[in-house]
Design a protein around this motif. Structure first.
Motif, PDB file in Angstrom:
ATOM      1  N   ASP A 112       0.004  -1.437  -3.069  1.00  0.00           N
ATOM      2  CA  ASP A 112      -0.471  -1.167  -1.923  1.00  0.00           C
ATOM      3  C   ASP A 112       0.681  -0.426  -1.177  1.00  0.00           C
ATOM      4  OD1 ASP A 112      -3.189  -2.300  -2.005  1.00  0.00           O
ATOM      5  OD2 ASP A 112      -2.428  -3.818  -0.838  1.00  0.00           O
ATOM      6  N   GLU A 113       0.400   0.755  -0.520  1.00  0.00           N
ATOM      7  CA  GLU A 113       1.626   1.594  -0.123  1.00  0.00           C
ATOM      8  C   GLU A 113       2.334   1.098   1.116  1.00  0.00           C
ATOM      9  OE1 GLU A 113       0.292   4.600   3.046  1.00  0.00           O
ATOM     10  OE2 GLU A 113      -1.722   4.305   1.974  1.00  0.00           O
ATOM     11  N   ASN A 114       1.999  -0.126   1.545  1.00  0.00           N
ATOM     12  CA  ASN A 114       2.763  -1.048   2.608  1.00  0.00           C
ATOM     13  C   ASN A 114       3.515  -1.971   1.977  1.00  0.00           C
ATOM     14  OD1 ASN A 114       2.271   1.022   4.849  1.00  0.00           O
ATOM     15  ND2 ASN A 114       0.217  -0.274   4.858  1.00  0.00           N
ATOM     16  N   ALA A 115       3.134  -2.157   0.765  1.00  0.00           N
ATOM     17  CA  ALA A 115       3.974  -3.495   0.059  1.00  0.00           C
ATOM     18  C   ALA A 115       5.196  -3.091  -0.736  1.00  0.00           C
ATOM     19  CB  ALA A 115       2.887  -4.010  -1.029  1.00  0.00           C
ATOM     20  N   SER A 116       5.920  -4.285  -1.139  1.00  0.00           N
ATOM     21  CA  SER A 116       7.228  -3.675  -1.870  1.00  0.00           C
ATOM     22  C   SER A 116       6.979  -4.217  -3.291  1.00  0.00           C
ATOM     23  CB  SER A 116       8.151  -4.277  -1.403  1.00  0.00           C
ATOM     24  OG  SER A 116       8.663  -3.767  -0.094  1.00  0.00           O
ATOM     25  N   ALA A 117       7.385  -3.380  -4.314  1.00  0.00           N
ATOM     26  CA  ALA A 117       6.802  -3.857  -5.680  1.00  0.00           C
ATOM     27  C   ALA A 117       7.897  -4.923  -6.306  1.00  0.00           C
ATOM     28  CB  ALA A 117       7.175  -2.439  -6.574  1.00  0.00           C
ATOM     29  N   TRP A 118       8.983  -4.807  -5.489  1.00  0.00           N
ATOM     30  CA  TRP A 118      10.122  -6.204  -5.971  1.00  0.00           C
ATOM     31  C   TRP A 118       9.594  -7.544  -5.365  1.00  0.00           C
ATOM     32  CZ3 TRP A 118      12.363  -8.760  -2.147  1.00  0.00           C
ATOM     33  CH2 TRP A 118      12.489  -8.130  -0.843  1.00  0.00           C
ATOM     34  N   LYS A 119       8.604  -7.666  -4.668  1.00  0.00           N
ATOM     35  CA  LYS A 119       8.212  -8.891  -4.044  1.00  0.00           C
ATOM     36  C   LYS A 119       7.125  -9.326  -4.906  1.00  0.00           C
ATOM     37  CE  LYS A 119       9.363  -8.022   0.785  1.00  0.00           C
ATOM     38  NZ  LYS A 119       8.770  -7.716   2.146  1.00  0.00           N
ATOM     39  N   VAL A 120       7.581  -9.954  -6.008  1.00  0.00           N
ATOM     40  CA  VAL A 120       6.579 -10.339  -7.262  1.00  0.00           C
ATOM     41  C   VAL A 120       5.697 -11.418  -6.660  1.00  0.00           C
ATOM     42  CG1 VAL A 120       7.817  -9.376  -9.088  1.00  0.00           C
ATOM     43  CG2 VAL A 120       8.507 -11.893  -8.298  1.00  0.00           C
ATOM     44  N   TRP A 121       6.230 -12.268  -5.666  1.00  0.00           N
ATOM     45  CA  TRP A 121       5.358 -13.344  -5.130  1.00  0.00           C
ATOM     46  C   TRP A 121       4.066 -12.880  -4.440  1.00  0.00           C
ATOM     47  CZ3 TRP A 121      10.380 -12.325  -3.779  1.00  0.00           C
ATOM     48  CH2 TRP A 121      10.464 -11.947  -2.306  1.00  0.00           C
ATOM     49  N   GLU A 122       4.012 -11.667  -4.089  1.00  0.00           N
ATOM     50  CA  GLU A 122       3.037 -11.168  -3.521  1.00  0.00           C
ATOM     51  C   GLU A 122       1.789 -10.288  -4.170  1.00  0.00           C
ATOM     52  OE1 GLU A 122       4.724  -8.681  -0.099  1.00  0.00           O
ATOM     53  OE2 GLU A 122       5.512 -10.342   0.849  1.00  0.00           O
ATOM     54  N   TRP A 123       2.358 -10.181  -5.478  1.00  0.00           N
ATOM     55  CA  TRP A 123       1.623  -9.325  -6.571  1.00  0.00           C
ATOM     56  C   TRP A 123       0.191  -9.691  -6.393  1.00  0.00           C
ATOM     57  CZ3 TRP A 123       4.399  -7.907 -11.481  1.00  0.00           C
ATOM     58  CH2 TRP A 123       5.595  -6.912 -11.121  1.00  0.00           C
ATOM     59  N   PRO A 124       0.014 -10.955  -6.445  1.00  0.00           N
ATOM     60  CA  PRO A 124      -1.610 -11.375  -6.459  1.00  0.00           C
ATOM     61  C   PRO A 124      -2.436 -10.559  -5.298  1.00  0.00           C
ATOM     62  CG  PRO A 124      -0.085 -13.348  -6.863  1.00  0.00           C
ATOM     63  CD  PRO A 124       0.488 -12.278  -6.393  1.00  0.00           C
ATOM     64  N   TRP A 125      -1.721 -10.328  -4.225  1.00  0.00           N
ATOM     65  CA  TRP A 125      -2.716  -9.609  -3.144  1.00  0.00           C
ATOM     66  C   TRP A 125      -2.263  -8.419  -2.831  1.00  0.00           C
ATOM     67  CZ3 TRP A 125       0.235 -14.019  -2.952  1.00  0.00           C
ATOM     68  CH2 TRP A 125      -0.332 -15.319  -3.029  1.00  0.00           C
ATOM     69  N   THR A 126      -1.206  -7.824  -3.325  1.00  0.00           N
ATOM     70  CA  THR A 126      -0.592  -6.257  -3.162  1.00  0.00           C
ATOM     71  C   THR A 126      -0.836  -5.451  -4.096  1.00  0.00           C
ATOM     72  OG1 THR A 126       1.517  -6.943  -3.591  1.00  0.00           O
ATOM     73  CG2 THR A 126       0.781  -7.179  -1.260  1.00  0.00           C
ATOM     74  N   VAL A 127      -0.883  -6.066  -5.727  1.00  0.00           N
ATOM     75  CA  VAL A 127      -1.080  -5.248  -6.611  1.00  0.00           C
ATOM     76  C   VAL A 127      -2.707  -4.709  -6.798  1.00  0.00           C
ATOM     77  CG1 VAL A 127      -1.279  -4.930  -9.088  1.00  0.00           C
ATOM     78  CG2 VAL A 127       0.600  -6.152  -8.178  1.00  0.00           C
TER      79      VAL A 127
END
Length: 256
Positions: A231-246
């Motif tokens: 998602d454009e408002n997410a940060s790729a390095w925050k891997v713990w958020e990937w389930p929701w942002t990828v």
């Protein structure tokens, strides 16, 4: 204190281990450089000029061999030679990365619309190539953001180029946008006319002061596949958020 034979062996082993580590690192860097220069280079999409085909937050591989090689195929574009070697010209409809002609260093990505010698014009939002209107079919509206960041539904079309390549474009400002009525552009020899699929939000060859016609030498490669998307408002390095942002459904999709 006397130096024992065991001490000497330990030192030799340690020095040999350091040497082997350095050799492996150097070899890995050389392989990565060869792959990046000759085969594939990763790019990310920072703007919305190719929405809905490419989204902000997409990461993709660009094939370096698709159009042959120029000085811009090499990192930092060293002036080792002019022109292209093993050249293969871009096809109409390709999505390509190129160096901005204005500075020969900034990476841009757009779709190839006009070939050398073509006449290109936009009239009331409709694209004309060599004085013939390009087929455009209205499909379901697309949800995007307007100039103030508000979510809006905008007209979406399936556009079919003269060579049969079909792709989707959107008209955020309808057919009355700033670049929806232009004069006729005559594409020079060995140059190409590039446009974004987000027609009212793309700085491209229609703006001759900013982009203009793109020399073949400036092409870096052809976009091939999206290998990651977030998602454009997410940060790729925050891997713990990937389930929701990828954007899982975009990973390993072909760029068309």
């Amino acid at each position: 204190m006397a130096r024992t034979e065991a001490d000497g062996k330990r030192k030799d082993t340690s020095e040999g281990s350091i040497y082997e580590t350095i050799k492996v690192i150097v070899q890995a860097l050389l392989i990565a450089l060869v792959v990046r220069t000759l085969l594939f280079q990763p790019f990310n999409i920072p703007s919305g000029s190719l929405i809905p085909t490419l989204l902000i937050g997409d990461y993709l591989f660009v094939s370096k061999y698709a159009y042959g090689y120029s000085k811009h195929s090499i990192p930092f574009s060293p002036p080792l030679f002019n022109g292209r070697i093993f050249a293969s010209p871009p096809k109409r409809g390709d999505i390509a990365v190129f160096k901005l002609p204005k500075d020969n260093s900034t990476d841009y990505i757009k779709r190839v619309i006009g070939l050398p010698g073509d006449r290109i014009q936009v009239r009331e939002g409709l694209l004309y190539i060599n004085d013939k209107p390009v087929k455009r079919e209205r499909i379901q509206d697309y949800q995007t953001n307007d100039s103030w960041g508000r979510q809006v539904q905008v007209p979406q079309y399936m556009e079919t180029l003269p060579n049969g390549v079909s792709h989707v474009v959107i008209e955020r400002d309808g057919d009355k946008g700033y670049w929806d009525n232009t004069y006729v552009y005559q594409v020079p020899a060995n140059h190409y006319f590039m446009m974004g699929d987000n027609r009212d939000n793309s700085t491209d060859s229609r703006d001759e002061a900013s982009v203009g016609y793109v020399p073949f030498e400036n092409f870096v490669g052809r976009a091939e596949i999206v290998f990651f998307s977030i998602d454009e408002n997410a940060s790729a390095w925050k891997v713990w958020e990937w389930p929701w942002t990828v954007r899982w459904d975009r990973i390993f999709t072909r760029v068309k």
